[in-house]
Design a protein around this motif. Sequence first.
Motif, mmCIF file in Angstrom:
data_model
loop_
_atom_site.group_PDB
_atom_site.id
_atom_site.type_symbol
_atom_site.label_atom_id
_atom_site.label_comp_id
_atom_site.label_asym_id
_atom_site.label_seq_id
_atom_site.Cartn_x
_atom_site.Cartn_y
_atom_site.Cartn_z
ATOM 1 N N PHE A 19 0.883 -1.158 0.000
ATOM 2 C CA PHE A 19 0.000 0.000 0.000
ATOM 3 C C PHE A 19 0.920 1.208 0.000
ATOM 4 C CE2 PHE A 19 -2.507 -3.329 2.083
ATOM 5 C CZ PHE A 19 -3.576 -3.368 1.199
ATOM 6 N N GLU A 20 1.167 1.719 -1.186
ATOM 7 C CA GLU A 20 2.223 2.720 -1.344
ATOM 8 C C GLU A 20 2.034 3.920 -0.417
ATOM 9 O OE1 GLU A 20 4.384 2.335 -5.470
ATOM 10 O OE2 GLU A 20 2.370 3.125 -5.743
ATOM 11 N N CYS A 21 3.139 4.303 0.183
ATOM 12 C CA CYS A 21 3.183 5.423 1.109
ATOM 13 C C CYS A 21 3.112 6.745 0.328
ATOM 14 C CB CYS A 21 4.488 5.362 1.897
ATOM 15 S SG CYS A 21 5.949 5.511 0.840
ATOM 16 N N GLN A 22 3.083 7.834 1.074
ATOM 17 C CA GLN A 22 3.141 9.136 0.433
ATOM 18 C C GLN A 22 4.465 9.241 -0.322
ATOM 19 O OE1 GLN A 22 3.277 12.545 3.059
ATOM 20 N NE2 GLN A 22 2.434 13.877 1.485
ATOM 21 N N TYR A 23 4.412 9.551 -1.585
ATOM 22 C CA TYR A 23 5.554 9.721 -2.485
ATOM 23 C C TYR A 23 6.205 8.408 -2.941
ATOM 24 C CZ TYR A 23 5.075 14.545 -0.953
ATOM 25 O OH TYR A 23 4.587 15.785 -0.653
ATOM 26 N N CYS A 24 5.706 7.254 -2.499
ATOM 27 C CA CYS A 24 6.289 5.983 -2.967
ATOM 28 C C CYS A 24 6.098 5.819 -4.476
ATOM 29 C CB CYS A 24 5.666 4.797 -2.234
ATOM 30 S SG CYS A 24 6.386 4.486 -0.604
ATOM 31 N N GLY B 25 20.373 -1.580 4.645
ATOM 32 C CA GLY B 25 20.203 -0.499 5.615
ATOM 33 C C GLY B 25 18.992 0.372 5.338
ATOM 34 N N ILE B 26 18.008 -0.161 4.654
ATOM 35 C CA ILE B 26 16.784 0.588 4.358
ATOM 36 C C ILE B 26 15.821 0.375 5.520
ATOM 37 C CG2 ILE B 26 14.832 0.857 2.765
ATOM 38 C CD1 ILE B 26 17.540 1.632 1.500
ATOM 39 N N ASP B 27 15.467 1.473 6.205
ATOM 40 C CA ASP B 27 14.589 1.355 7.357
ATOM 41 C C ASP B 27 13.344 2.223 7.268
ATOM 42 O OD1 ASP B 27 15.807 3.802 7.643
ATOM 43 O OD2 ASP B 27 16.541 3.453 9.670
ATOM 44 N N LYS B 28 13.131 2.826 6.102
ATOM 45 C CA LYS B 28 11.938 3.646 5.877
ATOM 46 C C LYS B 28 11.694 3.746 4.375
ATOM 47 C CE LYS B 28 14.383 7.060 7.971
ATOM 48 N NZ LYS B 28 15.527 6.275 8.098
ATOM 49 N N VAL B 29 10.478 4.078 3.990
ATOM 50 C CA VAL B 29 10.144 4.235 2.577
ATOM 51 C C VAL B 29 9.481 5.581 2.344
ATOM 52 C CG1 VAL B 29 9.933 1.782 2.039
ATOM 53 C CG2 VAL B 29 7.939 3.001 2.871
ATOM 54 N N PRO B 30 9.599 6.109 1.128
ATOM 55 C CA PRO B 30 10.310 5.538 0.000
ATOM 56 C C PRO B 30 11.818 5.671 0.167
ATOM 57 C CG PRO B 30 9.473 7.700 -0.603
ATOM 58 C CD PRO B 30 8.964 7.404 0.791
ATOM 59 N N LYS C 67 7.625 -7.146 2.265
ATOM 60 C CA LYS C 67 7.822 -8.489 1.707
ATOM 61 C C LYS C 67 9.302 -8.814 1.522
ATOM 62 C CE LYS C 67 7.186 -10.139 -2.645
ATOM 63 N NZ LYS C 67 6.637 -10.116 -3.946
ATOM 64 N N ASP C 68 10.084 -7.819 1.133
ATOM 65 C CA ASP C 68 11.522 -7.999 0.890
ATOM 66 C C ASP C 68 12.345 -7.447 2.051
ATOM 67 O OD1 ASP C 68 11.087 -9.119 -1.744
ATOM 68 O OD2 ASP C 68 10.603 -7.083 -2.407
ATOM 69 N N LYS C 69 11.881 -7.699 3.258
ATOM 70 C CA LYS C 69 12.519 -7.159 4.467
ATOM 71 C C LYS C 69 13.998 -7.538 4.574
ATOM 72 C CE LYS C 69 11.871 -5.421 8.784
ATOM 73 N NZ LYS C 69 12.672 -4.216 8.794
#
Length: 182
Positions: free
Chosen positions: A32-37, A72-77, A63-65
Motif C-alpha cells: 500500500f504505497e506510502c506518500q511519495y512511494c 540499511g533501508i529502514d523507511k520508505v520511499p 515483503k523484501d525485508k
Amino acid sequence: MSLLNEEIRQEVKAALADVKTPVTLKVFTQRFECQYCKETRELAQEVAELNDRLSVEVYDFEKDKAIADSLGIDKVPAIAIIGAKDYGIRMFGIPSGYEFGSLIEAIRLASAGDSGLAPETRKQIARLQKDMPADAPPELERVRRLVHLQPPAGTRKAASMRGTVFVRPLSDRNCCSPPTVP
C-alpha cells in the motif's frame, strides 16, 4: 503522465552521458504505497530510461525485508544507488527539487566509483570514525556522498533524508529539507 518534461529529460540525459558502468537503482516502496512511494518509483524508472547502463529494481519494503535490512533501508520511499559495488549511497524520500540533482550526482559517483577528492582530503576522511547520519544538515549533502566513496569504500554509509517526507527526525535536530523551487 511523465514526471519529467522533455527539457529536463534532455538535460538529465546529457548529465548521465558519461555514466560508463552499470548502476542499479533499488527502489523500496510497499504494497500500500506510502506518500511519495509511487512518484519515487516512477521517477527512478524515468531516469533509468535515459541511459542504457541504468536499471531499476523495485522491492516491497515489508515483503523484501531481508533485502531492505541488508541494504540499511529502514523507511520508505527509499533508493539504494549501487554501482560496481555497493558504496552505501541511500536516498530516503522522493528526490525532488534540489534532491533531484543529488540523485543524478549520486548515480554519476556510483558509476565512477571515485570521489575525485584531493589526496590530502582523502587522508582526512580516512580518519573519520563514524558514519554521517542521514538526518545531518542538508548543507552536508554532497559531503555525505563523497565520504562514502573513500577507502574502505562501502564501509561508511552516506544517506540523505527528504525533510518534506520525514519531518519528525529532521525537526528534532532543527534541520530542514534543502530548498526547492516551486
